[in-house]
Write a protein that holds these residues in place. Structure first.
Motif, PDB file in Angstrom:
ATOM      1  N   LEU A   1      45.141  -9.677  -2.921  1.00 22.97           N
ATOM      2  CA  LEU A   1      44.362  -9.621  -4.277  1.00 22.97           C
ATOM      3  C   LEU A   1      43.351  -7.889  -3.955  1.00 22.97           C
ATOM      4  O   LEU A   1      43.763  -7.623  -2.595  1.00 22.97           O
ATOM      5  CB  LEU A   1      43.424 -10.694  -3.677  1.00 22.97           C
ATOM      6  CG  LEU A   1      42.723 -11.021  -2.635  1.00 22.97           C
ATOM      7  CD1 LEU A   1      41.046 -10.184  -1.990  1.00 22.97           C
ATOM      8  CD2 LEU A   1      42.284 -12.247  -2.409  1.00 22.97           C
TER       9      LEU A   1
ATOM     10  N   PRO B   1      53.689  11.079  -2.825  1.00 19.80           N
ATOM     11  CA  PRO B   1      53.929  11.288  -4.817  1.00 19.80           C
ATOM     12  C   PRO B   1      52.904  10.678  -6.099  1.00 19.80           C
ATOM     13  O   PRO B   1      52.702  11.099  -6.698  1.00 19.80           O
ATOM     14  CB  PRO B   1      54.891  10.872  -4.572  1.00 19.80           C
ATOM     15  CG  PRO B   1      55.518   9.775  -3.641  1.00 19.80           C
ATOM     16  CD  PRO B   1      54.975  10.329  -2.674  1.00 19.80           C
TER      17      PRO B   1
ATOM     18  N   GLY C   1      41.327  -5.933  -2.148  1.00 18.46           N
ATOM     19  CA  GLY C   1      40.686  -6.374  -1.166  1.00 18.46           C
ATOM     20  C   GLY C   1      39.669  -4.741  -1.026  1.00 18.46           C
ATOM     21  O   GLY C   1      39.690  -5.163   0.529  1.00 18.46           O
TER      22      GLY C   1
ATOM     23  N   ALA D   1      46.719   5.376  -6.407  1.00 19.55           N
ATOM     24  CA  ALA D   1      48.210   4.126  -7.456  1.00 19.55           C
ATOM     25  C   ALA D   1      47.721   3.700  -5.972  1.00 19.55           C
ATOM     26  O   ALA D   1      48.451   2.641  -6.432  1.00 19.55           O
ATOM     27  CB  ALA D   1      49.583   4.724  -6.835  1.00 19.55           C
TER      28      ALA D   1
ATOM     29  N   ALA E   1      46.410   1.513  -2.413  1.00 18.19           N
ATOM     30  CA  ALA E   1      46.579   1.682  -0.326  1.00 18.19           C
ATOM     31  C   ALA E   1      47.697   1.961  -0.521  1.00 18.19           C
ATOM     32  O   ALA E   1      49.036   1.858  -1.244  1.00 18.19           O
ATOM     33  CB  ALA E   1      45.962   0.293   0.305  1.00 18.19           C
TER      34      ALA E   1
ATOM     35  N   PRO F   1      47.149  -4.282  -9.632  1.00 17.13           N
ATOM     36  CA  PRO F   1      48.432  -5.171  -9.247  1.00 17.13           C
ATOM     37  C   PRO F   1      47.993  -5.506  -8.113  1.00 17.13           C
ATOM     38  O   PRO F   1      49.100  -6.473  -7.933  1.00 17.13           O
ATOM     39  CB  PRO F   1      49.503  -3.908  -9.562  1.00 17.13           C
ATOM     40  CG  PRO F   1      48.802  -2.577  -8.893  1.00 17.13           C
ATOM     41  CD  PRO F   1      47.271  -2.540  -9.282  1.00 17.13           C
TER      42      PRO F   1
ATOM     43  N   ARG G   1      50.333  13.854  -9.866  1.00 18.69           N
ATOM     44  CA  ARG G   1      50.761  13.310 -10.910  1.00 18.69           C
ATOM     45  C   ARG G   1      49.323  12.059 -11.384  1.00 18.69           C
ATOM     46  O   ARG G   1      49.589  11.743 -12.618  1.00 18.69           O
ATOM     47  CB  ARG G   1      51.980  13.056 -11.630  1.00 18.69           C
ATOM     48  CG  ARG G   1      52.146  11.936 -10.118  1.00 18.69           C
ATOM     49  CD  ARG G   1      53.866  11.970  -9.877  1.00 18.69           C
ATOM     50  NE  ARG G   1      53.846  10.436 -10.336  1.00 18.69           N
ATOM     51  CZ  ARG G   1      55.033  10.027  -9.491  1.00 18.69           C
ATOM     52  NH1 ARG G   1      55.764   9.355  -8.715  1.00 18.69           N
ATOM     53  NH2 ARG G   1      55.356   8.346 -10.384  1.00 18.69           N
TER      54      ARG G   1
ATOM     55  N   PHE H   1      50.867  -1.639   5.342  1.00 19.52           N
ATOM     56  CA  PHE H   1      50.250  -3.345   5.815  1.00 19.52           C
ATOM     57  C   PHE H   1      50.916  -3.815   7.070  1.00 19.52           C
ATOM     58  O   PHE H   1      52.722  -3.398   7.105  1.00 19.52           O
ATOM     59  CB  PHE H   1      50.695  -3.856   4.687  1.00 19.52           C
ATOM     60  CG  PHE H   1      49.518  -3.781   2.954  1.00 19.52           C
ATOM     61  CD1 PHE H   1      49.956  -3.695   1.819  1.00 19.52           C
ATOM     62  CD2 PHE H   1      48.220  -3.656   3.637  1.00 19.52           C
ATOM     63  CE1 PHE H   1      49.148  -3.167   0.925  1.00 19.52           C
ATOM     64  CE2 PHE H   1      47.336  -2.981   3.066  1.00 19.52           C
ATOM     65  CZ  PHE H   1      47.689  -2.907   1.496  1.00 19.52           C
TER      66      PHE H   1
HETATM   67  N1  T1G Z   1      52.378   2.792  -1.555  1.00 15.39           N
HETATM   68  C1  T1G Z   1      53.286   3.132  -0.583  1.00 15.39           C
HETATM   69  N2  T1G Z   1      53.931   4.065  -1.624  1.00 15.39           N
HETATM   70  C2  T1G Z   1      53.771   3.890  -2.950  1.00 15.39           C
HETATM   71  C3  T1G Z   1      53.124   3.113  -3.566  1.00 15.39           C
HETATM   72  C4  T1G Z   1      51.854   2.881  -2.546  1.00 15.39           C
HETATM   73  N3  T1G Z   1      50.917   2.017  -3.180  1.00 15.39           N
HETATM   74  N4  T1G Z   1      53.293   3.332  -4.646  1.00 15.39           N
HETATM   75  C5  T1G Z   1      54.512   3.810  -4.534  1.00 15.39           C
HETATM   76  N5  T1G Z   1      54.933   4.987  -3.720  1.00 15.39           N
HETATM   77  C6  T1G Z   1      56.105   5.268  -2.954  1.00 15.39           C
HETATM   78  C7  T1G Z   1      57.595   4.377  -3.953  1.00 15.39           C
HETATM   79  O1  T1G Z   1      58.054   3.706  -3.161  1.00 15.39           O
HETATM   80  C8  T1G Z   1      58.121   5.774  -4.216  1.00 15.39           C
HETATM   81  O2  T1G Z   1      59.000   5.738  -3.405  1.00 15.39           O
HETATM   82  C9  T1G Z   1      57.328   5.974  -5.001  1.00 15.39           C
HETATM   83  O3  T1G Z   1      56.273   6.407  -4.565  1.00 15.39           O
HETATM   84  C10 T1G Z   1      57.042   6.588  -6.235  1.00 15.39           C
HETATM   85  O4  T1G Z   1      56.519   5.569  -6.066  1.00 15.39           O
HETATM   86  C11 T1G Z   1      43.021  -2.447  -1.159  1.00 15.39           C
HETATM   87  C12 T1G Z   1      45.319  -3.610  -1.247  1.00 15.39           C
HETATM   88  C13 T1G Z   1      52.631   3.766  -8.672  1.00 15.39           C
HETATM   89  C14 T1G Z   1      53.324   2.897 -10.656  1.00 15.39           C
HETATM   90  O5  T1G Z   1      50.769  -2.059  -5.752  1.00 15.39           O
HETATM   91  O6  T1G Z   1      53.525   0.694  -9.063  1.00 15.39           O
HETATM   92  O7  T1G Z   1      46.093  -0.546  -2.933  1.00 15.39           O
HETATM   93  O8  T1G Z   1      61.442   5.709  -3.064  1.00 15.39           O
HETATM   94  O9  T1G Z   1      59.156   5.191  -7.785  1.00 15.39           O
HETATM   95  O10 T1G Z   1      58.342   5.068 -11.189  1.00 15.39           O
HETATM   96  O11 T1G Z   1      43.148  -3.194  -3.376  1.00 15.39           O
HETATM   97  O12 T1G Z   1      54.414   3.620  -7.843  1.00 15.39           O
HETATM   98  O13 T1G Z   1      60.656   7.969  -3.416  1.00 15.39           O
HETATM   99  O14 T1G Z   1      60.269   7.336  -1.326  1.00 15.39           O
HETATM  100  O15 T1G Z   1      57.056   3.038  -8.217  1.00 15.39           O
HETATM  101  O16 T1G Z   1      56.734   6.855 -11.729  1.00 15.39           O
HETATM  102  C15 T1G Z   1      47.962  -1.311  -5.093  1.00 15.39           C
HETATM  103  C16 T1G Z   1      52.153  -0.041  -6.837  1.00 15.39           C
HETATM  104  C17 T1G Z   1      47.789  -1.067  -3.467  1.00 15.39           C
HETATM  105  C18 T1G Z   1      50.800   0.021  -7.182  1.00 15.39           C
HETATM  106  C19 T1G Z   1      54.974   5.370  -9.991  1.00 15.39           C
HETATM  107  N6  T1G Z   1      48.860  -0.450  -5.536  1.00 15.39           N
HETATM  108  N7  T1G Z   1      52.996   1.419  -7.230  1.00 15.39           N
HETATM  109  O17 T1G Z   1      55.914   4.391 -10.557  1.00 15.39           O
HETATM  110  O18 T1G Z   1      56.866   6.024  -9.176  1.00 15.39           O
HETATM  111  S1  T1G Z   1      47.555  -2.610  -2.833  1.00 15.39           S
HETATM  112  C20 T1G Z   1      50.663  -0.534  -6.282  1.00 15.39           C
HETATM  113  C21 T1G Z   1      53.480   1.563  -8.778  1.00 15.39           C
HETATM  114  C22 T1G Z   1      45.737  -1.815  -2.769  1.00 15.39           C
HETATM  115  C23 T1G Z   1      43.923  -2.562  -2.213  1.00 15.39           C
HETATM  116  C24 T1G Z   1      44.904  -3.159  -2.350  1.00 15.39           C
HETATM  117  C25 T1G Z   1      54.319   3.084  -8.778  1.00 15.39           C
HETATM  118  C26 T1G Z   1      53.357   4.238  -9.983  1.00 15.39           C
HETATM  119  P1  T1G Z   1      59.921   6.752  -2.639  1.00 15.39           P
HETATM  120  P2  T1G Z   1      57.923   4.561  -7.781  1.00 15.39           P
HETATM  121  P3  T1G Z   1      56.826   5.340 -10.746  1.00 15.39           P
END
Ligand code: T1G
Length: 695
Positions: free
Chosen positions: A131, A22, A133, A61, A63, A124, A57, A68
């Motif tokens: 952090l 998603p 990465g 968003a 990794a 975030p 959409r 992890f």
């Molecule tokens: N990885 C895996 N699953 C994810 C995910 C992600 N990053 N983000 C969302 N999901 C799943 C969530 O569990 C749910 O699953 C479905 O998608 C819908 O999410 C190297 C290390 C994008 C604002 O921290 O903030 O990148 O329950 O219900 O309210 O530097 O999801 O349907 O099975 O939250 O519309 C950094 C985390 C990762 C963003 C959407 N990124 N996600 O909100 O839907 S670390 C984040 C959000 C990283 C690098 C680093 C929100 C959203 P299910 P949702 P939503």
């Protein structure tokens, strides 16, 4: 070509599209797919420039958080960003939705960034105990300066496209069809001979030598106990002191430390847990939900008004009912006052305030509730009164209306049975202040229908609450555990500890305040009135009178009377040790013939927290909570349990259930107090070397 990433030419522009619903998370297949698609684009002579865009959409968003903790798979995200930056062709990122974490880092590997006006970008990772990465801590400072980058990374909040354009992160903001607009923008860049812009080749601007230490001091209190915010600062500092390659190496070191830290494991657990709580095993997504277009609220006091604000802010009209016009006027005025205070802080416009206020109607007659879809009663915490209210609701409300009680301790089944429609009755336990606290305990009665549960759980999200479904018992999940901890805290003081010592141990553990500061905040009179009520109704089983009662009887009710367990100076909420309270404690110890002793901080921590774990296990055994993660979320959102410890049950798993069980058994053997009777579930898991998380 992997199906999650595709390549196609559009005019002179090669388009790489990520399609991994998603949220287009950058899992291994997506990372490999991007590299393959880039190769295809570079080999495509007709492509004068390349563009990367998200399908569905949002732009990626981040990794894939689910990866992890598993063995890393090449290509890593930093490598993918580097491959993009090394591209021989001009590269444009076209952003919509929320480009977060690794998603934003992908855009920083591109030469130019174009975004839809509704798009947001952010880093975030700190909220996951991590952090950025994939070069974010090294490239963002090169774009916007060390200080701004550090603030954005430590805050970890998404930023709007317009703000990012002002900061120089986004080059072009468009509206309408992103892809068409982005293609046109890319073609213009090509036509203008726009230069390549490799962010890693930019130099970093450092505002001053002590910018990092000053910022670290500024967050010390708020980020107490967290690890990631301080590692984020170190990584950005490295960008100002090392060249790009060395800075990337430092970022990787700091990222790896965080990835392997218990804090990040805890925060990643909370990320998924706060989403899982909304899913009720046995109730499918297809269960029909009732349409809640108008809500009735009975009682316009502090709770009723706070509850009403949740619906008003979500654009749902509210009809408030009281017995006297004066109470209605007072309640509505308080709602306005709260909204205006929010507007004063710049978090609402005055138009929004007026819009919310326009959705309120008031009444002195139950008959006016005949058309509402949901009624929530927030009247006096007394079963007789509640039954009288539900009798009226049963009489006036339309078929299919949901009847909810905001009770925090009374038996929802007994209330439901006082109506002819128990299947439409549910508890909705808001936490005070109801317009602020995110936790909402939705209490399912024996007869509550799946449709009502599905409707109320869905409605919880709609009004911005974290709804947790719980069963009926005294105190449900949160307060039942709280009462056990408060009782241990009082016993520890009886035995020789001081209230300040107990509070400091739990504050240092990471709770927002200790048990006695919390009692002073809530008001000692609240608990005292409930205990006095029990002493009247059921003297046999009522709790024995103790020094907390003595303080309440002297109207030492806490902050609201300038003193309770602690003293408070005028206009100052800082708890100070109180001679008056200590005198009452010593008087009580003497009356009871208690030989006081030195109580260690370790014993305070174990007795206050392990009694909570043991009670949480009993709550799971009885099915009052569905899963350990429900207990975790209740205590994080209802009582401020430190998120970097993952919640009560997740933390217990990290401590080790065998260790906790052994202590619980020891306290039971020493005291004979039934509260220490080891939970059968705790005993079983401990003996099998398992965790709550295995359930
Ligand atoms: N990885 C895996 N699953 C994810 C995910 C992600 N990053 N983000 C969302 N999901 C799943 C969530 O569990 C749910 O699953 C479905 O998608 C819908 O999410 C190297 C290390 C994008 C604002 O921290 O903030 O990148 O329950 O219900 O309210 O530097 O999801 O349907 O099975 O939250 O519309 C950094 C985390 C990762 C963003 C959407 N990124 N996600 O909100 O839907 S670390 C984040 C959000 C990283 C690098 C680093 C929100 C959203 P299910 P949702 P939503």
């Amino acid at each position: 070509m992997s199906e999650v990433v595709s390549y196609e030419r559009d005019g002179d522009i090669g388009v790489i599209t990520v399609d991994n619903p998603p949220v287009n998370a950058l899992g291994h297949a997506v990372r490999q797919g991007i590299v393959d698609a880039l190769d295809k684009g570079l080999a495509d002579d007709g492509a004068k420039a390349l563009m990367i865009i998200g399908g569905g959409r949002t732009f990626p968003a981040g990794a894939d958080i689910r990866e992890f903790g598993k063995p890393p798979q090449e290509p890593s995200l930093p490598d993918v960003v580097q491959v993009l930056e090394n591209s021989d062709k001009l590269l444009i990122a076209a952003v919509h939705g929320t480009a977060l974490g690794g998603g934003m880092e992908i855009t920083l590997g591109c030469d130019y960034r174009v975004a839809l006006d509704s798009a947001k970008m952010g880093l975030p990772e700190v909220n996951l105990g991590l952090l950025p990465g994939a070069g974010g801590t090294q490239r963002l400072p090169r774009l916007i300066g060390a200080k701004a980058a550090m603030q954005a990374i430590v805050e970890g909040k998404p930023m709007k496209a317009a703000k990012l354009k002002d900061m120089g992160v986004i080059d072009e903001v468009v509206s309408g069809d992103l892809k068409a607009e982005a293609i046109a923008y890319a073609e213009k860049l090509v036509a203008d001979g726009a230069p390549r812009r490799k962010v890693s080749e930019l130099s970093v601007e450092k505002e001053s030598d002590n910018v990092f230490s000053e910022f670290e001091q500024s967050i010390a209190r708020k980020k107490r106990g967290f690890l990631a915010p301080f590692h984020c600062i170190k990584a950005v500092q490295a960008a100002t002191e090392l060249d790009f390659a060395a800075g990337m190496k430092r970022e990787r070191e700091l990222f790896t430390e965080l990835l392997n830290s218990p804090e990040s494991a805890a925060q990643r657990h909370v990320f998924f847990a706060e989403r899982e709580v909304g899913k009720v095993p046995g109730i499918s997504k297809e269960t029909p939900k009732r349409d809640i277009k108008q809500v009735g609220i009975i009682g316009a006091g502090t709770m009723g008004g706070g509850i009403a604000m949740n619906f008003l802010s979500a654009g749902i009209p509210v009809k408030m009912l009281e017995m006297k016009q004066e109470a209605l006027d007072k309640g509505v005025a308080l709602i306005r006052k709260n909204y205006e205070a929010t507007a004063k802080k710049g978090r609402m416009t005055s138009d929004q305030v007026e819009k919310c206020m326009s959705l309120i109607s008031t009444s002195l007659s139950y008959d006016d509730l005949s058309d509402v879809d949901l009624v929530i009663e927030a009247v006096f915490e007394n079963m007789k009164v509640k039954k009288q209210v539900f009798g009226e609701l049963d009489r006036v409300c339309k078929d299919g209306a949901i009847l909810a009680t905001n009770t925090s301790t009374l038996d929802v089944n007994e209330i439901a049975q006082s109506t002819n429609r128990p299947e439409d009755v549910i508890g909705m336990h808001f936490f005070s202040p109801a317009n602020v606290m995110k936790l909402l305990e939705n209490v399912r009665g024996e007869a509550t229908s799946d449709e009502v549960i599905a409707t109320v759980m869905d409605l919880s999200k709609r009004i911005g609450k974290v709804g947790v479904l719980v069963g009926v018992c005294n105190g449900f999940v949160g307060n039942r555990i709280l009462h056990k901890r408060q009782a241990q805290a009082v016993k520890l003081v009886n035995e020789g500890a001081t209230p300040s010592q107990v509070d400091k141990v739990l504050f240092d553990f990471g709770l927002p305040m200790g048990p006695f500061a919390m009692a002073d905040l809530a008001g000692l009179d609240v608990g005292w009135r409930i205990r006095e009520g029990l002493r009247e109704d059921d003297p046999e089983n009522a709790p024995e009178r103790d020094w907390m009662d003595a303080l309440a009887e002297q109207e030492r009710w806490g902050q609201k009377t300038g003193g309770g367990v602690f003293d408070y100076a005028e206009g100052d909420r800082t708890p100070r040790p109180s001679d008056t309270a200590m005198a009452e404690i010593e008087k009580y110890r003497k009356e009871k013939g208690i030989e006081t002793r030195e109580v260690s901080d370790q014993e305070i921590l174990e007795r206050c927290l392990y009694v909570m774990v043991n009670e949480g296990a009993k709550i799971l055994e009885e099915g009052i909570a569905m899963r350990p993660l429900d207990v975790d979320i209740v205590w994080i959102y209802g009582y401020g349990f430190p998120v970097y410890r993952g919640g009560l049950m997740f933390w217990a798993d990290q401590v080790g259930l065998d260790k906790i069980h052994a202590k619980v058994k020891q306290f039971y053997d020493e005291s004979g107090d039934p509260v220490w009777q080891p939970s059968a579930l705790l005993e079983k898991l401990a003996s099998e070397g398992r965790k709550f998380g295995d359930l």
